[in-house]
Design an enzyme around this catalytic site. Structure first.
Site: not given
Ligand SMILES: O=C(O)CO[C@@H](C(=O)O)[C@@H](OCCCCCc1ccc2ccccc2c1)C(=O)NCCCCCc1ccc2ccccc2c1
Ligand SMILES: [Mg+2]
Ligand SMILES: [Mg+2]
Length: 340
Positions: A141, A188
Site C-alpha cells: 500500500y 502518527r
Molecule cells: O491527504 C493528505 O493530506 C495526506 O494524504 C496521505 C494519505 O491520504 O495517505 C498521503 O497521500 C499519498 C498519495 C498522494 C501522494 C501525494 C504527494 C505527496 C508529496 C509529494 C511531493 C512531491 C511531489 C509529489 C508528491 C505527491 C500523503 O500525502 N502522504 C505523505 C507522504 C507521501 C510522500 C510522497 C513522497 C515520496 C518520496 C519523496 C521523495 C523526496 C521528496 C518528497 C517525497 C514525497
Molecule cells: Mg489517501
C-alpha cells in the site's frame, strides 16, 4: 526562484500548491529550473487523485473506476470534479489549470507523471475494500501511495539532467524514501484515522496486541498499544539506511533540500512517537521551532547524518527493557550511529 508566473493557469497551480500542502509547498517552490514546475504539477495531480481516494462519501463502485481512470483526465482539457467534500477538493475543482500546465511540460516529464498516476490509481483501487493485513500488504500500500512518488521524482531528477542516471534507476532506494514518509504518517495519524473509521496499521502487527485496532484508545490497553506502536516504529526505521544512501548520491542543492527536509521531519516525528502514549490521545507533532531548526540545518550530508544520529540516540535511550521489539530497535539505532 521568487518570480511570479505570469500565466493565470500557472499562478493558479502555485496557489493550489500552497493551499494543499504545508509540508511540501516551500521545498517544491525552491527547486531549480524546469523541475520546479514539473514537480508542482506532479504534486497537484497526485493530490487530486488522493483526494478522491480519501473521500469516504464516494461509494466504492463509483470510486474504483475514478481512481483507475484518473490519469486519462490529464489529457482532457477542462476536466474537473465538483462533488468532493474533502479538505483539498479545490484541486479537483480547479483541475483544468493543472491539465493546461501539464500539457506545457516536456513530454519526458509528462510520461513520468502519467505513469505514476496510472499505477497509483490502480494500486489505491486494489486497497479500497480490504484493510491492510500483512506487513507485506502494508509495504505494498505504501509503495502505491508514496513509494511510486519517490520513484517518479527520481526519474524527473534524472530527466532534468540535474542528477545522475543511477538516481533515476535505483527504484528500491527511491521507494524507501516514500515508505519512510508514509509509514511515519500512518503511525502518527492513528487517532485521526481510527476516528474516521480508516485502518492503516497492519493487522499482522496490531492483532498480536489487541482484538481490534480501536482498542488502543482505551486506557487499560495503553501498555499493549505502546508495544504495538514500538514495533511499527521499528519497522519504519528499517528504511533509514536506504534513505541515507539515496541522499548521499544527490548533487543538486535544491534537490537535496527537497528530499532531505521531509526525511528529517519524519525521523523527528518517529522519535516523538516512539513509546509515546500521546499517539493514542492526540496527533503528535514536532514543535514549530524544532521544525524550522531542522529545515535550516538539513542542507548537507554531514548535517543529515548528525540529525539522524541525534534521533536514533534519543530512541535508543528510551527502549523499554521488556519491549518485545527492543532487540531490533537497538540494532537499528546502533546501525545508524555506526555509519559515521
Ligand atoms: O491527504 C493528505 O493530506 C495526506 O494524504 C496521505 C494519505 O491520504 O495517505 C498521503 O497521500 C499519498 C498519495 C498522494 C501522494 C501525494 C504527494 C505527496 C508529496 C509529494 C511531493 C512531491 C511531489 C509529489 C508528491 C505527491 C500523503 O500525502 N502522504 C505523505 C507522504 C507521501 C510522500 C510522497 C513522497 C515520496 C518520496 C519523496 C521523495 C523526496 C521528496 C518528497 C517525497 C514525497
Ligand atoms: Mg489517501
Ligand atoms: Mg490523503
Amino acid at each position: 526562484n521568487d518570480e511570479q508566473p505570469c500565466r493565470l493557469t500557472a499562478r493558479m497551480c502555485y496557489h493550489l500548491l500552497s493551499k494543499t500542502s504545508r509540508s511540501f509547498s516551500a521545498v517544491i517552490q525552491a527547486l531549480d529550473g524546469e523541475l520546479r514546475h514539473a514537480v508542482c504539477i506532479f504534486y497537484l495531480t497526485l493530490r487530486a487523485l488522493d483526494t478522491v481516494e480519501d473521500d469516504m462519501t464516494i461509494p466504492i463502485d463509483v470510486k474504483m473506476p475514478m481512481l483507475t481512470n484518473f490519469y486519462q483526465h490529464l489529457h482532457e482539457p477542462g476536466w474537473k470534479y465538483t462533488d468532493s467534500s474533502e479538505k483539498d477538493s479545490i484541486v479537483l475543482e480547479q483541475f483544468p489549470s493543472v491539465v493546461e500546465e501539464f500539457g506545457r511540460l516536456d513530454v519526458l516529464y509528462q510520461e513520468v507523471i502519467t505513469y505514476v498516476c496510472k499505477e497509483m490509481g490502480q494500486g489505491m483501487a486494489g486497497f479500497l475494500q480490504c484493510k491492510v493485513g500483512t506487513i507485506k500488504e502494508w509495504d505494498e500500500y505504501c509503495h502505491f501511495v508514496a513509494g511510486l512518488v519517490g520513484i517518479g521524482l527520481s526519474r524527473l531528477f534524472t530527466a532534468s539532467s540535474l542528477e545522475t542516471r543511477v538516481v533515476g534507476e535505483d527504484t528500491a532506494l527511491a521507494n524507501s524514501l516514500g515508505l519512510f514518509l508514509q509509514k511515519t504518517n500512518i503511525i502518527r495519524d492513528y487517532l485521526e484515522d481510527t476516528d474516521d473509521g480508516r485502518e492503516f496499521w497492519p493487522r499482522e502487527i496490531w492483532s498480536k496486541y489487541a482484538g481490534a485496532l480501536s482498542e488502543f484508545k482505551r486506557a487499560d490497553k495503553r501498555e499493549k498499544g505502546l508495544e504495538c506502536l514500538n514495533e511499527l516504529v521499528t519497522n519504519a526505521l528499517r528504511h533509514v539506511p536506504d534513505v541515507l544512501v539515496y541522499l548521499s548520491r544527490l548533487r543538486n542543492q535544491s534537490i537535496f533540500n527537497f528530499c532531505a527536509i521531509p526525511q528529517v521531519m519524519a525521523m523527528a516525528t518517529l522519535e516523538r512517537c516512539y513509546s509515546n502514549p500521546a499517539v493514542f490521545t492526540r496527533v503528535v507533532k514536532i514543535r514549530k521551532g524544532e521544525a524550522v531548526r531542522l529545515m535550516v540545518d538539513a542542507t548537507s550530508m554531514d548535517a543529515i547524518n548528525a540529525i539522524f544520529d541525534k534521533f536514533a540516540r534519543l530512541i535508543d535511550l528510551r527502549v523499554p527493557i521488556r519491549d518485545p521489539s527492543a532487540a531490533e530497535t537497538r540494532v537499528l539505532c546502533g546501525a545508524v550511529l555506526q555509519r559515521t
